[in-house]
Design a protein around this motif. Sequence first.
Motif, short mmCIF file in Angstrom:
data_model
loop_
_atom_site.label_atom_id
_atom_site.label_comp_id
_atom_site.label_asym_id
_atom_site.label_seq_id
_atom_site.Cartn_x
_atom_site.Cartn_y
_atom_site.Cartn_z
N LEU A 194 61.85 44.68 5.46
CA LEU A 194 62.20 43.66 6.45
C LEU A 194 62.07 44.16 7.88
N THR A 195 62.26 45.46 8.08
CA THR A 195 62.23 46.01 9.44
C THR A 195 60.91 46.70 9.77
N ALA A 196 59.94 46.68 8.85
CA ALA A 196 58.68 47.38 9.11
C ALA A 196 57.96 46.81 10.32
N GLY A 197 57.93 45.47 10.43
CA GLY A 197 57.27 44.85 11.59
C GLY A 197 57.99 45.17 12.88
N LEU A 198 59.32 45.07 12.87
CA LEU A 198 60.09 45.40 14.06
C LEU A 198 59.90 46.87 14.44
N GLY A 199 59.83 47.74 13.41
CA GLY A 199 59.62 49.16 13.68
C GLY A 199 58.28 49.43 14.34
N PHE A 200 57.24 48.75 13.88
CA PHE A 200 55.93 48.93 14.49
C PHE A 200 55.93 48.46 15.94
N LEU A 201 56.54 47.31 16.20
CA LEU A 201 56.61 46.80 17.58
C LEU A 201 57.40 47.74 18.47
N TRP A 202 58.46 48.32 17.95
CA TRP A 202 59.28 49.24 18.74
C TRP A 202 58.54 50.55 19.00
N GLN A 203 57.65 50.93 18.08
CA GLN A 203 56.93 52.19 18.20
C GLN A 203 55.94 52.19 19.36
N LEU A 204 55.40 51.01 19.70
CA LEU A 204 54.46 50.90 20.80
C LEU A 204 55.18 50.39 22.03
N PRO A 205 55.35 51.23 23.06
CA PRO A 205 56.13 50.82 24.25
C PRO A 205 55.63 49.53 24.89
N VAL A 223 56.96 39.80 4.96
CA VAL A 223 56.81 40.76 3.86
C VAL A 223 55.95 40.16 2.75
N MET A 224 56.22 38.90 2.40
CA MET A 224 55.43 38.23 1.36
C MET A 224 53.96 38.13 1.76
N ALA A 225 53.70 37.88 3.04
CA ALA A 225 52.32 37.74 3.51
C ALA A 225 51.54 39.04 3.39
N ASP A 226 52.24 40.18 3.33
CA ASP A 226 51.56 41.46 3.13
C ASP A 226 51.50 41.85 1.66
N ARG A 230 65.60 46.88 3.24
CA ARG A 230 65.69 47.07 4.69
C ARG A 230 64.38 47.61 5.26
N ASP A 231 63.76 48.54 4.55
CA ASP A 231 62.51 49.12 5.05
C ASP A 231 61.43 48.06 5.19
N LYS A 253 49.71 46.54 -3.22
CA LYS A 253 50.23 46.43 -4.58
C LYS A 253 51.42 47.35 -4.80
N LYS A 254 51.52 48.43 -4.03
CA LYS A 254 52.64 49.35 -4.17
C LYS A 254 53.58 49.14 -2.99
N ALA A 255 54.74 48.60 -3.26
CA ALA A 255 55.70 48.33 -2.20
C ALA A 255 57.08 48.16 -2.82
N GLY A 256 58.11 48.25 -1.97
CA GLY A 256 59.48 48.10 -2.45
C GLY A 256 59.87 46.65 -2.54
N SER A 257 61.17 46.43 -2.68
CA SER A 257 61.69 45.07 -2.80
C SER A 257 61.42 44.28 -1.53
N VAL A 258 61.17 42.97 -1.70
CA VAL A 258 60.90 42.10 -0.56
C VAL A 258 62.07 42.12 0.42
#
Length: 455
Positions: free
Chosen positions: A206-217, A66-69, A203-204, A195-200
């Motif tokens: 922290l799970t954004a990367g996992l969500g993207f990986l899950w979205q692509l079979p 999250v910090m890297a983004d 849940r959204d 520059k516009k993002a929620g708290s580090v």
Amino acid sequence: MATPLSSNRDFRLLWMSGLFAVLGSQMSALALPLLILKETGSAVQAGTVGTVSICAVLITMLPGGVMADRVERRRLMRLCDVGSLLAVTALTVAVWNGHAPMALVLLVATAGAVLNSVYAPAAFGLLRAVVPPDQMGQATARLQARTATVRLVGPLVGGALFGIHEALPFTAQFLGLFLSTVCVALVRTRSAARKKAGSVLSRDELTAGLGFLWQLPYLRTVLLVFGLGMNFAFGALTFTALAVFSEGGRSGLGGGFVITCVSAGALAGALLAPRLSPDRHIRALLVVTCWSCVLTAGVLAWLSSPLVAGLLCAVCMCLSTVASIGFLSTLLVVTPEDRVGRVQSAASFLSSIVQPFGPLAGGALLTALGPRNAFGVVGAVLAVSAAVMTLAPSVRSGAVPPPSGPAAPDDDEAVAPGPHAAVPHPAPDAPGPDAPGPREAAPRPVPDAAGPGAL
């Protein structure tokens, strides 16, 4: 026409930065447990350092993405470099003065693990900005080859320096980190940050990367089966081979030969990858790697020979390295710019979380069932994973980006000219996300005492 990698100034600087950082960390990775054993005589305390570091990495890996983004990635890498230099300086001074308190060692190890978790996704995000998509496979292969070479040489040099004086490996790591910091500072390319993002820690986020990986079979299947299943089973396989051919600890020759062959296989795969265009033949490489591991387990169940075991494990590791380079290249190409840090961390997290349990399972099977049945059970697990990789429609279809990607990052920060990927990290480690699939047979004695993981 894209600039060749050999003429890409920023890529060369990133490559050299990683060379200095990884060489220093490999020397200290061997020297640190030796230092603890020398000062305390306690193997338990030496093992505690590694456990604390591994736990810190797993806990901070997703927040690090999250910090890297969030922060411009070159700037974030420089901040991590400064923090690492301070930590290594404190440890080096303490060792030169003749006493390194356990509290300081744990603090430095934890700081290094946390900085690793931030540095690695930032480095891969910057790599994506420096290298165009059609050269990503070649760039990843060069980074893997460099890291594999250093992993062969670094512990040997670190052990030799420790024999002269226990502070020398840590002094060498300090110099390596300093040179790495200079190289990163000279990189001109910038990588945009949101520059516009929620708290580090939301849940959204922290799970954004996992969500993207899950979205692509395709990504989901490869990481779950090749990353988790194969990584776990191959770890059990190589540990079982290490125990069997070391004759229960009575001789290190056979087990050492297996370990050396696996490391050599990783290096050979990294050197071979640019000739095979792994990103274009990724499915075939994944399938061949899986079934070669099954064959290896079957042969070892019936033929007790360290020579055969070493050669077969080397072949598996070579194929796995080539396949992993292809997968990592594909992952970087299909990942949107504003998620590359979180996706890299999520992929690394999934591939790393089972790594400590493979050797444990191998040891338990060997104790309960004996060598032949242990290899047989591991082979059965590998066969299930291989069958899924062979038959899964998602693997055959490949990585197709989602139809509606996230909006472009809202950022008015200037981005320096350079080859930027229009549509988009595992390097040690390298590089970037830890490569899915079979890993090296034996883990390093302890994660980097301090210092960010390099590309």
